[in-house]
Enzyme design. Structure first.
Site, PDB file in Angstrom:
ATOM      1  N   LYS B  77       0.836  -1.202   0.000  1.00 51.12           N
ATOM      2  CA  LYS B  77       0.000   0.000   0.000  1.00 51.12           C
ATOM      3  C   LYS B  77       0.867   1.247   0.000  1.00 51.12           C
ATOM      4  O   LYS B  77       1.919   1.274   0.646  1.00 51.12           O
ATOM      5  CB  LYS B  77      -0.917  -0.030   1.230  1.00 51.12           C
ATOM      6  CG  LYS B  77      -1.982   1.071   1.256  1.00 51.12           C
ATOM      7  CD  LYS B  77      -2.904   0.907   2.457  1.00 51.12           C
ATOM      8  CE  LYS B  77      -3.956   2.009   2.502  1.00 51.12           C
ATOM      9  NZ  LYS B  77      -4.884   1.841   3.646  1.00 51.12           N
ATOM     10  N   SER B 152      -9.842   2.010   2.639  1.00 45.85           N
ATOM     11  CA  SER B 152      -8.907   2.738   1.801  1.00 45.85           C
ATOM     12  C   SER B 152      -7.902   1.835   1.090  1.00 45.85           C
ATOM     13  O   SER B 152      -7.325   2.246   0.090  1.00 45.85           O
ATOM     14  CB  SER B 152      -8.157   3.777   2.639  1.00 45.85           C
ATOM     15  OG  SER B 152      -7.315   3.135   3.571  1.00 45.85           O
ATOM     16  N   SER B 176     -10.147  -0.319   6.863  1.00 47.39           N
ATOM     17  CA  SER B 176      -9.514  -0.139   5.556  1.00 47.39           C
ATOM     18  C   SER B 176      -8.826  -1.373   4.971  1.00 47.39           C
ATOM     19  O   SER B 176      -8.421  -1.345   3.810  1.00 47.39           O
ATOM     20  CB  SER B 176      -8.508   1.013   5.613  1.00 47.39           C
ATOM     21  OG  SER B 176      -9.186   2.235   5.523  1.00 47.39           O
TER      22      SER B 176
END
Lengths: 96, 489
Positions: B77, B152, B176
């Site tokens: 990420k 996210s 997330s």
């Protein structure tokens, strides 16, 4: 409904160091009022004498030996600086 | 057919039997990205040249020096710093930022012999539930390109679901990892707060953030968590507790397991298909010898408001460091330092990030602090106590991960409160600091659904045992989106 004025929004934006236009102040005033009104449902709960949770783990005072260690490399650190001069970070004037 | 249908242990066997080399496996990842990522849009920066060179070297390492994850590709990420590989948090304010050190988890991946393929798209600074808040692109859900992958960590979940990489890392502040894992039909774990070092994770809400693994099956997930866990002197909030072998806990045995099912998690706002999939999953676990009872998390309805006050307050403080001086974007044509700060931040941050900085600044400001921030911290205590009480009598808590399957791109973007409601079932877990996983448990409207299993502090082992037993008894995790086979690789 919580009422947040445009002036309050501009004050908060200044504290947060965000430039803000009149239109944005207007938009954020409405959105922040809606979110804070939503948040006021917490007032339904009696929290007298409830200890606030700042952190979920029972951690206190994590200490280490006071020994000096090498820091990050200076040249490496300067790599991401957009404006620099003579190995130093350049900023606009800080005095009027 | 792609190699990434196989589990880590199957891939290791193939490498061992010389059916595939690590270099070929790495190249496969880039081939899949080339053919699929134009549609899926999961990746930001790619690490191709370095990864291939690393793979060539790794092919020479003798088998005796290889662990279970050696030579396997992973996506990271974009809020986890990677030395020399652009890290933006999907924000304009960090465009072009090349970190000068690796996050602790990245160092651990390297020590485990994993190969970083590239950086994965996300909502800007991890604020969002759909990746629509990315300053660069909106990731698509591989099961239906018109729908969001969640967020996210949307890029992290979509890349695994599309078979671009078999592993990824995400971060979870209010859901997330679990919400996108649910939307994309993959396995996503938010470990106990403190289990994994946050050093090098760009901070959003420091008392809630936690890095965790996203994979296609439970065993791979357990392997990856084992590799990244542990105390770290660079993160004083990482916990000095033993890291057990999570893989050893995968016994398939759930006889006598006591499950609590919060009535609030099957109540109003949760779709019928989602409720049914959870009830069906409970039947499966019952048939394996577990028992379940309805319980209550009475304060869970206050979780959302509590979360937005606490996380935004912490964010307003954490994001103060982005000032245009030492790294990232810097505004031009400004007269003085104050203007430089204000213009850099106004031009560099997107709307959602500004909204949360403003909310946080407001709730921390004089006159509001007690009414908002302190009140939220007190309610957080009540929410944590709800979990403590249930865990006195039950081993795990089970419910859905999200109230609905993935929604369409654009559907919720203009209404912050509706968007926030997506996280209503995942947020209380972060507030309490306990671990939680999402695993595939069915389909609705052709879209995957996720089962959420929540455990006691530092008891990821029990969560994995339950998740694995359920997974072995079902086949939802074996299904792949249609585009999976279409890719030319």
């Amino acid at each position: 409904m919580a009422n947040i004025s445009k002036e309050e929004v501009k004050h908060v934006a200044h504290l947060a160091r965000l430039a803000i236009t009149e239109d944005e102040a207007e938009k954020f005033a409405g959105q922040l009022a809606a979110i804070t009104t939503f948040a006021e449902q917490l007032n339904e709960l009696d929290t007298t004498n409830v200890i606030p949770t700042t952190h979920v783990l029972p951690l206190v005072n994590i200490m280490r030996e006071d020994q000096s260690v090498a820091g990050l490399d200076r040249d490496k650190m300067m790599k991401n600086v957009r404006e620099q001069e003579a190995g130093q970070v350049k900023v606009p004037s800080i005095l009027d | 057919m792609t190699l990434f249908k196989y589990s880590a242990s199957e891939l290791q066997e193939m490498i061992h039997n010389k059916e595939v080399t690590i270099e070929e496996l790495t190249a496969e990842s880039y081939k899949r990205i080339e053919s699929l990522d134009g549609d899926v849009k999961a990746f930001l920066a790619l690490n191709k040249e370095q990864a291939i060179a690393q793979a060539k070297e790794m092919d020479k390492v003798p088998a005796s020096k290889r662990g279970p994850l050696f030579g396997l590709p992973i996506g990271v990420k974009d809020n986890i710093v990677t030395e020399g590989l652009e890290t933006t948090c999907s924000s304009k304010i960090l465009e072009g930022f090349n970190p000068i050190y690796d996050a602790t988890v990245v160092r651990k991946l390297r020590e485990a012999g994993m190969i970083t393929i590239g950086k994965l798209n996300m909502d800007e600074f991890a604020m969002g539930s759909s990746t629509e808040n990315s300053a660069y692109k909106t990731t698509s859900n591989p099961w239906d390109l018109d729908r969001v992958p969640g967020g996210s960590s949307g890029g992290s979940a979509a890349a695994v679901a599309a078979g671009e990489v078999p592993f990824s890392l995400g971060s979870d502040t209010g859901g997330s990892i679990r919400q996108p894992a649910s939307f994309c039909g993959v396995v996503g774990m938010k470990p106990t707060y403190g289990r994994v070092s946050r050093f090098g994770l760009v901070a959003f809400a420091s008392s809630l953030d936690q890095i965790g693994p996203i994979t296609r099956n439970v065993r791979d997930n357990a392997l990856l968590l084992e590799a990244i866990s542990g105390v770290d002197e660079s993160d004083s909030t990482s916990a000095n507790v033993d890291v057990p072998s999570f893989v050893e806990s995968l016994t398939g045995d759930v006889k006598g397991l006591r499950i609590g099912v919060p009535r609030e998690y099957l109540g109003e706002g949760v779709s019928e298909a989602v409720k049914q999939s959870v009830l069906d999953a409970l039947k499966v676990l019952e048939s394996l010898g577990a028992t379940w009872e309805e319980v209550s998390l009475p304060h869970s309805k206050y979780g959302l408001a509590t979360y937005y006050l606490i996380s935004s307050s912490e964010a307003s403080s954490n994001l103060a460091r982005f000032d245009g001086i030492r790294y990232g974007f810097r505004a031009e044509n400004v007269e003085n330092l104050m203007e430089l700060y204000k213009e850099t931040r106004a031009q560099g941050f997107g709307d959602e990030v500004k909204r949360r900085i403003m909310l946080g600044t407001y709730s921390l400001s004089a006159g509001s602090y007690d009414a908002y921030y302190k009140k939220a911290q007190q309610v957080r205590t009540l929410i944590k106590q709800d979990f403590d009480q249930i865990f006195e009598q039950y081993d795990v808590i089970i419910g859905p991960t999200t109230p609905t399957p993935a929604f369409k791109v654009g559907e919720n973007i203009d209404d912050p409160l509706t968007m926030y409601a997506n996280d209503i079932l995942t947020i209380p877990v972060n507030l309490a600091g306990v671990p939680g996983i999402s695993i595939p448990c069915g389909f609705s409207e052709g879209m995957p659904l996720g089962l959420q299993i929540i455990g006691k502090h530092f008891d990821e082992a029990t969560i994995y045992r339950v998740a694995h037993a359920y997974e072995q008894a079902t086949s939802f995790h074996k299904q792949t989106p249609q585009l999976w086979e279409g890719a030319n690789s």
